[in-house]
Design a protein around this motif. Structure first.
Motif, PDB file in Angstrom:
ATOM      1  N   GLU A 207     -20.842  22.904  14.974  1.00  0.00           N
ATOM      2  CA  GLU A 207     -21.950  22.064  15.017  1.00  0.00           C
ATOM      3  C   GLU A 207     -23.026  21.845  15.675  1.00  0.00           C
ATOM      4  O   GLU A 207     -24.228  21.833  15.819  1.00  0.00           O
TER       5      GLU A 207
ATOM      6  N   LYS B 280     -16.244  21.464  16.182  1.00  0.00           N
ATOM      7  CA  LYS B 280     -17.364  20.517  16.467  1.00  0.00           C
ATOM      8  C   LYS B 280     -18.521  21.224  17.511  1.00  0.00           C
ATOM      9  O   LYS B 280     -19.630  21.276  17.126  1.00  0.00           O
TER      10      LYS B 280
ATOM     11  N   LYS C 192     -22.650  19.092   7.255  1.00  0.00           N
ATOM     12  CA  LYS C 192     -22.046  19.470   8.408  1.00  0.00           C
ATOM     13  C   LYS C 192     -21.806  21.025   7.897  1.00  0.00           C
ATOM     14  O   LYS C 192     -21.333  21.460   6.785  1.00  0.00           O
TER      15      LYS C 192
END
Lengths: 209, 209
Positions: free
Chosen positions: B78, B75, B2
């Motif tokens: 990503e 988030k 990540k």
């Protein structure tokens, strides 16, 4: 621990905490580092592609400057937090005797000058970032035009934020000549950044239609 | 791995590389995450201090929203990179037969819609960020006014950058109703962000004198 060694997630958590440093000054420098890295990326997506051969030389310079600025801004991010912590340490010096009061006041004034100089360096480096972002918008791979535009937006936002930090700390500095000169530099540098970033923005708008 | 688990330094190095993802879309989301964290920090520097008691309730809401937005933007950072990689994978699908061509074209259109939806979510969340940044400028600890101002600047820069990413990907989408509706949402959301961020900017300018 250095801020640059934190994970991105840990950095945002630390930023959100009740500790005032890192704060807006370090964030301005980090945002500008991201813009510098994006400019370098646009350079690397351009150099080596035959189609854009005429622009390789310009874009090689963008890569070189972008890589250097990326790391310089990360250093400024650390220095901004250090300057704040130094000033807070000076604030906490004893002030029971006249001698202690004078020493504390001197250390605070020195701390404040550092707290002005670091965001001033960030501001000046944001002008260099705006310059390469504009070149990236003009001469970079058109498929990465929005990346160049994002770099220009970050140069502008980080520049204004750095200027905020210069100005708020100038408010407590007693050396009037220093304050007046610094205010002039801030104004001129911001004008230059706005001009460069807005030119880049127009190129992106034109490309997006 | 990540992106949020990379160190700040490694993230900027990865960004500067010749790989087109992460790019401006992920950077927009990260910049907005930094602005969210700054808003939370201003909240935490306000709540609990007797002097600002009247503003505790408003600032508790800023902390709650700021913390949630900080993680939501990470988030989206990503997802933006994933969406890009998915689209590139679709591009590389075989196109030797009519059947393959149709399958590739369908996968590409689906990938593009995702590459529009992620920055569109970022853009909408930037409006929520601009709202809390404005509250932080209005009702936060005045010692942290430039941090609130920096959060507002990042909401605006990240919003425009997210809109760039929506618009460039819309250019390749064939569903005209979707394109037209999305363009309208982008325009309205940006107008709202500009209005909120500019109000916050005026409060900071007034405080800096």
């Amino acid at each position: 621990m250095k801020l640059a060694e934190l994970t991105v997630k840990a950095f945002t958590d630390e930023l959100a905490s009740s500790s005032p440093a890192p704060g807006g000054g370090s964030v301005a420098a980090l945002a500008a580092s991201l813009g510098s890295a994006l400019s370098s990326m646009v350079g690397r997506l351009t150099v080596g592609k035959e189609k854009y051969k005429d622009n390789w030389e310009s874009m090689e310079k963008v890569i070189e400057s972008g890589d250097a600025l990326k790391d310089r801004f990360l250093k400024l991010m650390e220095e901004d937090t250090e300057a704040f912590n130094d000033f807070m340490a000076a604030m906490k010096m004893p002030k029971d005797t006249e001698e202690q009061k004078a020493a504390r006041s001197k250390a605070m004034q020195e701390g404040l000058k550092k707290a002005v100089q670091v965001p001033l360096e960030t501001l000046k480096a944001c002008k260099a970032l705006a310059e390469i972002a504009l070149t990236a918008a003009e001469k970079g791979n058109p498929n990465a035009i929005t990346d160049a535009g994002t770099a220009a937006l970050l140069a502008k936002a980080a520049g204004i934020a750095a200027a905020y930090n210069v100005r708020i700390n100038l408010g407590s500095i007693k050396d009037e000549a220093f304050v007046s000169e610094t205010n002039q530099v801030v104004k001129e540098t911001l004008d230059n950044i706005f001009n460069l970033a807005d030119q880049a923005g127009k190129i992106v708008e034109k490309a997006l239609g």
